[in-house]
Scaffold this motif. Structure first.
Motif, mmCIF file in Angstrom:
data_model
loop_
_atom_site.group_PDB
_atom_site.id
_atom_site.type_symbol
_atom_site.label_atom_id
_atom_site.label_comp_id
_atom_site.label_asym_id
_atom_site.label_seq_id
_atom_site.Cartn_x
_atom_site.Cartn_y
_atom_site.Cartn_z
ATOM 1 N N VAL A 39 -3.151 9.926 -25.431
ATOM 2 C CA VAL A 39 -4.040 11.152 -25.297
ATOM 3 C C VAL A 39 -3.853 11.811 -26.397
ATOM 4 O O VAL A 39 -4.853 12.441 -27.007
ATOM 5 N N VAL A 40 -2.697 11.779 -27.137
ATOM 6 C CA VAL A 40 -2.649 12.463 -28.440
ATOM 7 C C VAL A 40 -3.196 11.821 -29.776
ATOM 8 O O VAL A 40 -3.906 12.417 -30.276
ATOM 9 N N LEU A 41 -3.082 10.404 -29.675
ATOM 10 C CA LEU A 41 -3.883 9.597 -30.613
ATOM 11 C C LEU A 41 -5.366 9.895 -30.447
ATOM 12 O O LEU A 41 -6.152 10.120 -31.516
ATOM 13 N N CYS A 42 -5.703 9.903 -29.061
ATOM 14 C CA CYS A 42 -6.982 10.147 -28.847
ATOM 15 C C CYS A 42 -7.894 11.370 -29.362
ATOM 16 O O CYS A 42 -8.618 11.769 -30.245
ATOM 17 N N ALA A 43 -7.078 12.467 -29.267
ATOM 18 C CA ALA A 43 -7.032 14.058 -29.586
ATOM 19 C C ALA A 43 -7.053 13.965 -31.104
ATOM 20 O O ALA A 43 -8.107 14.805 -31.753
ATOM 21 N N LEU A 44 -5.970 13.310 -31.570
ATOM 22 C CA LEU A 44 -6.259 13.649 -33.079
ATOM 23 C C LEU A 44 -7.308 13.027 -33.955
ATOM 24 O O LEU A 44 -7.823 13.430 -34.915
ATOM 25 N N ILE A 45 -7.733 11.898 -33.398
ATOM 26 C CA ILE A 45 -8.751 11.130 -33.946
ATOM 27 C C ILE A 45 -10.129 11.982 -33.670
ATOM 28 O O ILE A 45 -11.002 12.040 -34.631
ATOM 29 N N THR A 46 -10.250 12.592 -32.584
ATOM 30 C CA THR A 46 -11.205 13.175 -32.004
ATOM 31 C C THR A 46 -11.595 14.698 -33.013
ATOM 32 O O THR A 46 -12.501 15.046 -33.417
ATOM 33 N N LEU A 47 -10.231 15.176 -33.225
ATOM 34 C CA LEU A 47 -10.062 16.463 -34.061
ATOM 35 C C LEU A 47 -10.546 15.984 -35.465
ATOM 36 O O LEU A 47 -11.007 16.793 -36.070
ATOM 37 N N ALA A 48 -9.876 14.957 -35.984
ATOM 38 C CA ALA A 48 -10.128 14.573 -37.248
ATOM 39 C C ALA A 48 -11.662 14.221 -37.650
ATOM 40 O O ALA A 48 -12.289 14.737 -38.616
ATOM 41 N N GLY A 49 -12.434 13.837 -36.269
ATOM 42 C CA GLY A 49 -13.999 13.719 -36.633
ATOM 43 C C GLY A 49 -14.551 14.975 -36.595
ATOM 44 O O GLY A 49 -15.362 15.232 -37.519
ATOM 45 N N ILE A 50 -14.091 15.878 -36.000
ATOM 46 C CA ILE A 50 -14.703 17.402 -35.965
ATOM 47 C C ILE A 50 -14.641 17.963 -37.324
ATOM 48 O O ILE A 50 -15.361 18.526 -38.063
ATOM 49 N N ILE A 51 -13.302 17.642 -37.927
ATOM 50 C CA ILE A 51 -13.049 18.207 -39.228
ATOM 51 C C ILE A 51 -13.820 17.473 -40.243
ATOM 52 O O ILE A 51 -14.516 18.056 -41.042
ATOM 53 N N GLY A 52 -13.716 16.239 -40.384
ATOM 54 C CA GLY A 52 -14.483 15.478 -41.117
ATOM 55 C C GLY A 52 -16.017 15.547 -41.365
ATOM 56 O O GLY A 52 -16.649 15.417 -42.374
ATOM 57 N N MET A 53 -16.457 15.726 -39.964
ATOM 58 C CA MET A 53 -18.181 15.994 -39.922
ATOM 59 C C MET A 53 -18.317 17.421 -39.964
ATOM 60 O O MET A 53 -19.675 17.701 -39.651
ATOM 61 N N ASN A 54 -17.506 18.116 -40.131
ATOM 62 C CA ASN A 54 -17.967 19.666 -40.340
ATOM 63 C C ASN A 54 -18.416 19.998 -39.142
ATOM 64 O O ASN A 54 -19.656 20.938 -39.152
ATOM 65 N N VAL A 55 -18.011 19.833 -37.926
ATOM 66 C CA VAL A 55 -18.692 20.232 -36.616
ATOM 67 C C VAL A 55 -18.167 21.728 -36.293
ATOM 68 O O VAL A 55 -16.738 21.794 -36.434
ATOM 69 N N ASP A 56 -18.857 22.606 -36.038
ATOM 70 C CA ASP A 56 -18.591 23.900 -35.836
ATOM 71 C C ASP A 56 -17.997 24.180 -34.385
ATOM 72 O O ASP A 56 -18.697 24.733 -33.801
ATOM 73 N N ALA A 57 -16.852 23.773 -34.251
ATOM 74 C CA ALA A 57 -16.123 23.837 -32.986
ATOM 75 C C ALA A 57 -14.720 24.342 -33.081
ATOM 76 O O ALA A 57 -13.899 23.788 -34.022
ATOM 77 N N PRO A 58 -14.214 25.082 -32.139
ATOM 78 C CA PRO A 58 -12.813 25.453 -32.255
ATOM 79 C C PRO A 58 -11.735 24.504 -31.996
ATOM 80 O O PRO A 58 -11.911 23.883 -30.856
ATOM 81 N N LEU A 59 -10.983 24.025 -33.022
ATOM 82 C CA LEU A 59 -10.233 22.868 -32.645
ATOM 83 C C LEU A 59 -9.109 23.028 -31.708
ATOM 84 O O LEU A 59 -8.967 22.383 -30.786
ATOM 85 N N ASP A 60 -8.607 24.148 -31.334
ATOM 86 C CA ASP A 60 -7.662 24.733 -30.532
ATOM 87 C C ASP A 60 -8.084 24.128 -29.066
ATOM 88 O O ASP A 60 -7.552 23.953 -27.866
ATOM 89 N N VAL A 61 -9.504 24.652 -28.793
ATOM 90 C CA VAL A 61 -10.009 24.671 -27.496
ATOM 91 C C VAL A 61 -10.125 23.030 -27.070
ATOM 92 O O VAL A 61 -9.989 22.511 -26.339
ATOM 93 N N ILE A 62 -10.824 22.169 -28.290
ATOM 94 C CA ILE A 62 -10.903 20.816 -27.891
ATOM 95 C C ILE A 62 -9.633 20.205 -27.751
ATOM 96 O O ILE A 62 -9.365 19.587 -26.710
ATOM 97 N N LEU A 63 -8.453 20.662 -28.351
ATOM 98 C CA LEU A 63 -7.275 20.026 -28.456
ATOM 99 C C LEU A 63 -6.505 20.189 -27.020
ATOM 100 O O LEU A 63 -6.195 19.388 -26.326
#
Lengths: 268, 311
Positions: free
Chosen positions: A136-160
């Motif tokens: 779950v943690v690895l999946c979350a980190l990759i997803t969050l990295a994608g959000i950051i890397g692709m400049n998606v305008d979404a609150p990271l804490d909510v997604i995490l």
């Protein structure tokens, strides 16, 4: 409890963290990619608008408005799908706790060693619980990295939070499978009943959400999916009691597994 | 419990299933294995040997009765008992994808003092000519058995419980195994060994228990059981059998199963030799061979349905 079985479980099964974590993370990246474009998600939202609200609820979407935001899109689509995939992981992990070794006959060697049945089951459970956490943690980190890397305008804490909230559900399915495997003894039967538990739970949640009344409430209430929905973090409706209920169910399930495993014949 | 008893079983009973489908696997078993002996547990498939062993290891639970190992209850004190015993299952299953070395290291770590145990495991593996770097799935059945022996013996347990230990081992390794058992005995350690290979039991055991249909039919020293009061006698004459000898032998009440082959006559004889010697005195005896009954024959005698071995 010495921790040796936990370490051995992690040593022999750590690759599952990579396989499942990266696999789910890749799904997360795909959803992130779509979320990067507001036009695409609003296009999807337009399509979904034509569906009746009850049908939408059955697919795990509580409102169209939610889908039009990047965080709502990621959580509604990705977290809902990841919950299903994680259930598959959890069933397999639940079998690995004791059923596979018992069915293959390895358990005879294990339980002739100076370790109690209870300690063995507990350490195996903890080992696979840690592997599940890693997934779950690895999946979350990759997803969050994608959000950051692709400049998606979404609150990271909510997604995490919404992704991490999948973990109790995975633990519950793993524990239920472990219980079924210790009680029913036959691996194939345990897999079948566990799969039925996941599917029925999903349907109850979807159908219960699409209807109203006492029966619908009951269906939603007995589905574990209703206690781990990521949307709650997006709309600010997360209730810690939901997590407490899931962890209580996990505890009860594990205690029952332990009692069954300790009291019965092995390998018959 | 007497201090020289390592295993003490009283009224141990195991029934599988319930109701009409219930199967009695072991019935009212009473057995004592003494410290420093190699005890052979004999019986055909389904007699209850493995059930007894699995009960002793607390893998299955008795329907009635109790058992103690080192004076400790097999259920309440199973962890302490397992610390002091080594076990080789009849059907050995190990993690197929792992190497012998990995399994040895894991088992040693569960047992504690892994460094000393692994060192001894290496010595045992070398002695048994076992390559521990191979994965279990790549090992032959004989080599898997060797690995099982290493795992069961690497911590130098006080008691070894071995279920059909030499199945699949080649004769040379069997010889090494027999030497190991002799060394165990010399060190005052105890071995409980189930087998249906009677010559093996005859070669290495001090006492033997014979099990049939879940019941122990006899417990005797191997010496005593092999000196049971009948012999096979072969007499070879130089030229031919004296005339009428077979008929004459059959008239002797202590001689049975007379068969002839050229100048040779073979018979089963009970008691004194004098009647036989008188009967063959008319011919020139080139060779006289007296053979003690094998355990197989004693075994068959037990399984013929008699309560006592045939005399």
């Amino acid at each position: 409890m010495t921790g040796i079985v936990i370490r051995n479980t992690l040593r022999t099964s750590w690759k599952q963290i990579l396989y499942w974590g990266v696999g789910l993370g890749a799904l997360g990246l795909y959803i992130d990619f779509i979320a990067m474009s507001p036009d695409i998600i609003s296009g999807y939202a337009d399509i979904l608008k034509s569906m009746p609200p009850a049908m939408l609820k059955a697919f795990g979407v509580s409102g169209i408005e939610l889908l039009t935001t990047p965080e709502g899109w990621i959580v509604s689509v990705f977290v809902a799908e990841a919950a299903i995939f994680l259930s598959v992981f959890a069933v397999l992990a639940g079998l690995n706790i004791s059923a596979n070794d018992e069915q293959s006959g390895v358990m005879d060697v294990i339980l002739s060693l100076p370790i109690s049945r209870a300690a063995y089951l507990l350490e195996r459970w903890i080992g696979f619980a840690l592997i599940g956490l890693g997934v779950v943690v690895l999946c979350a980190l990759i997803t969050l990295a994608g959000i950051i890397g692709m400049n998606v305008d979404a609150p990271l804490d909510v997604i995490l939070k919404s992704i991490l909230n999948l973990y109790p559900a995975a633990l519950l399915v793993m524990t239920v499978t472990c219980l079924l495997a210790t009680a029913l003894r036959r691996r194939a039967v345990a897999v079948g009943v566990s799969a039925a538990f996941v599917v029925v739970s999903y349907l109850f949640n979807a159908l219960g959400a699409a209807a109203s009344g006492a029966i619908a409430d009951f269906m939603t209430g007995v589905s574990y999916f209703s206690y781990v929905e990521g949307e709650a973090f997006v709309i600010g409706a997360y209730d810690p009691i939901d997590s407490v209920i899931v962890f209580a169910a996990i505890l009860i399930g594990f205690v029952l597994s332990l009692r069954t495993f300790v009291s019965r014949d092995i390998g018959i | 419990m007497a201090s020289d008893s390592v295993i003490e079983i009283r009224g141990l009973t195991k029934t599988y299933g319930a109701g009409r489908k219930a199967t009695l696997a072991l019935s009212q078993l009473d057995l004592t294995v003494k410290r420093g002996e190699i005890f052979g547990y004999l019986g055909p498939n389904g007699a209850g040997k493995t059930t007894t062993i699995r009960l002793l290891l607390d893998l299955i639970r008795p329907s009635a009765g109790s058992a103690k190992i080192f004076g400790l209850d097999i259920r309440a004190d199973s962890v302490e008992i397992h610390r002091r015993i080594g076990f080789l299952p009849g059907e050995l299953n190990l993690w197929e994808g792992r190497t012998g070395e990995q399994i040895i290291n894991y088992v040693a770590s569960v047992r504690g003092d892994s460094r000393g145990i692994v060192k001894h495991a290496d010595e045992l593996a070398e002695r048994l000519d076992l390559d521990t770097s191979k994965r279990v799935r790549d090992l032959s059945s004989g080599n898997k058995r060797k690995l099982g022996l290493v795992i069961s013996m690497m911590h130098s347990p006080e008691l070894l419980i071995l279920d059909e230990p030499t199945g699949g081992l080649d004769p040379l390794v069997q010889q090494t195994f027999h030497e190991m058992m002799d060394e165990y005995r010399a060190k005052g350690k105890t071995v409980f060994l189930s087998s249906h290979v009677l010559s093996e039991v005859q070669a290495i055991c001090d006492r033997v228990g014979i099990l049939r249909d879940g019941e122990v039919k006899a417990v005797e020293s191997v010496d005593k059981i092999t000196t049971v009061d009948f012999h096979w006698v072969d007499v070879v004459f130089r030229d031919s059998l004296p005339a009428g000898l077979p008929q004459q032998l059959e008239r002797i009440s202590t001689i049975t199963d007379v068969s002839t082959n050229g100048a040779r006559v073979r018979m089963r004889m009970v008691g004194d030799f004098d009647p036989l010697l008188r009967a063959i005195s008319n011919g020139y005896v080139e060779m006289l061979h007296i053979e003690e009954p094998s355990l197989e024959e004693i075994f068959l005698a037990f399984y013929s349905g008699d309560e006592e071995p045939a005399k």
